[in-house]
Design a protein around this motif. Structure first.
Motif, PDB file in Angstrom:
ATOM      1  N   ASN A   1       0.804  -1.229   0.000  1.00  0.00           N
ATOM      2  CA  ASN A   1       0.000   0.000   0.000  1.00  0.00           C
ATOM      3  C   ASN A   1       0.837   1.279   0.000  1.00  0.00           C
ATOM      4  O   ASN A   1       0.487   2.253   0.645  1.00  0.00           O
TER       5      ASN A   1
ATOM      6  N   THR B   1       0.847  -7.007 -12.464  1.00  0.00           N
ATOM      7  CA  THR B   1       0.748  -8.218 -11.653  1.00  0.00           C
ATOM      8  C   THR B   1       1.887  -9.163 -12.044  1.00  0.00           C
ATOM      9  O   THR B   1       2.608  -8.886 -13.001  1.00  0.00           O
TER      10      THR B   1
ATOM     11  N   SER C   1       1.812  -6.944  -6.496  1.00  0.00           N
ATOM     12  CA  SER C   1       1.192  -6.131  -7.541  1.00  0.00           C
ATOM     13  C   SER C   1       1.510  -4.655  -7.331  1.00  0.00           C
ATOM     14  O   SER C   1       1.882  -4.226  -6.249  1.00  0.00           O
TER      15      SER C   1
ATOM     16  N   GLU D   1       0.350  -0.605  -9.389  1.00  0.00           N
ATOM     17  CA  GLU D   1      -0.522   0.046 -10.358  1.00  0.00           C
ATOM     18  C   GLU D   1       0.155   1.321 -10.831  1.00  0.00           C
ATOM     19  O   GLU D   1       0.709   2.073 -10.029  1.00  0.00           O
TER      20      GLU D   1
ATOM     21  N   GLY E   1       0.353  -2.742  -4.359  1.00  0.00           N
ATOM     22  CA  GLY E   1      -0.854  -3.415  -3.910  1.00  0.00           C
ATOM     23  C   GLY E   1      -0.789  -3.801  -2.440  1.00  0.00           C
ATOM     24  O   GLY E   1       0.190  -3.516  -1.747  1.00  0.00           O
TER      25      GLY E   1
ATOM     26  N   ALA F   1      -2.733  -2.100 -14.270  1.00  0.00           N
ATOM     27  CA  ALA F   1      -2.343  -3.038 -13.215  1.00  0.00           C
ATOM     28  C   ALA F   1      -1.085  -3.793 -13.628  1.00  0.00           C
ATOM     29  O   ALA F   1      -0.987  -4.284 -14.756  1.00  0.00           O
TER      30      ALA F   1
END
Length: 170
Positions: free
Chosen positions: A99, A133, A119, A121, A153, A131
């Motif tokens: 985060n 991933t 992940s 972004e 992520g 995104a």
């Protein structure tokens, strides 16, 4: 030629799903493991984006065909997709914490960023989101742009960063 996917697949196998992610709940740990599993199992690049500077000076992103030169080895147990981007001047493993907000920035040099686990972004100045991933590769050629931001992520990420400090965009 730099055998990009072979190295990426090897690293993906070596990086645990919980690498440098701090304390996660069992539910978060399971979600991270599921997110990482497909790339770790196949070692294939699933998506590739190219960031570049548009005529307006802002970062733009386009989807790139991931078809490269293929090969099969060891009786079909190992397959490769090779990309010829030249030889990187530096190879870095990046650990992004969960985060985390990534402020807008242009690429300081040409680079390839491959998400191995977790992940992230990318957010362009116009608000479009992409995104990243496991198995997603971002070829950054937007030096001199206003930049792009983003976030990591809930699991953070582990990425392979190939830096081409002496190379101009192709």
């Amino acid at each position: 030629m730099f055998l990009f996917t072979l190295i990426a697949a090897t690293l993906a196998q070596a990086v645990p799903a919980t690498a440098d992610r701090g304390v996660l709940t069992p539910k978060q740990r399971a979600a991270c493991a599921r997110l990482d599993a497909d790339f770790a199992r196949t070692g294939k690049v699933l998506k590739m984006y190219r960031a570049y500077t548009g005529a307006d000076g802002k970062s733009k992103i386009e989807t790139v065909d991931v078809a490269g030169k293929g090969g099969v080895y060891y009786g079909g147990k190992v397959s490769l997709t090779q990309f010829d981007f030249g030889d990187p001047t530096k190879v870095v493993i990046v650990y992004g914490h969960p985060n985390m907000v990534i402020p807008p920035h242009p690429s300081p040099y040409r680079e390839i960023f491959l998400i191995l686990s977790g992940s992230s972004e990318v957010v362009l100045p116009d608000g479009k989101r992409y995104a990243l991933t496991p198995g997603t590769m971002l070829l950054s050629e937007d030096q001199g742009s206003t930049g792009r931001g983003g976030s990591s992520g809930p699991c953070g990420y582990v990425a392979l960063d190939l830096q081409f400090k002496d190379a101009a965009p192709k």
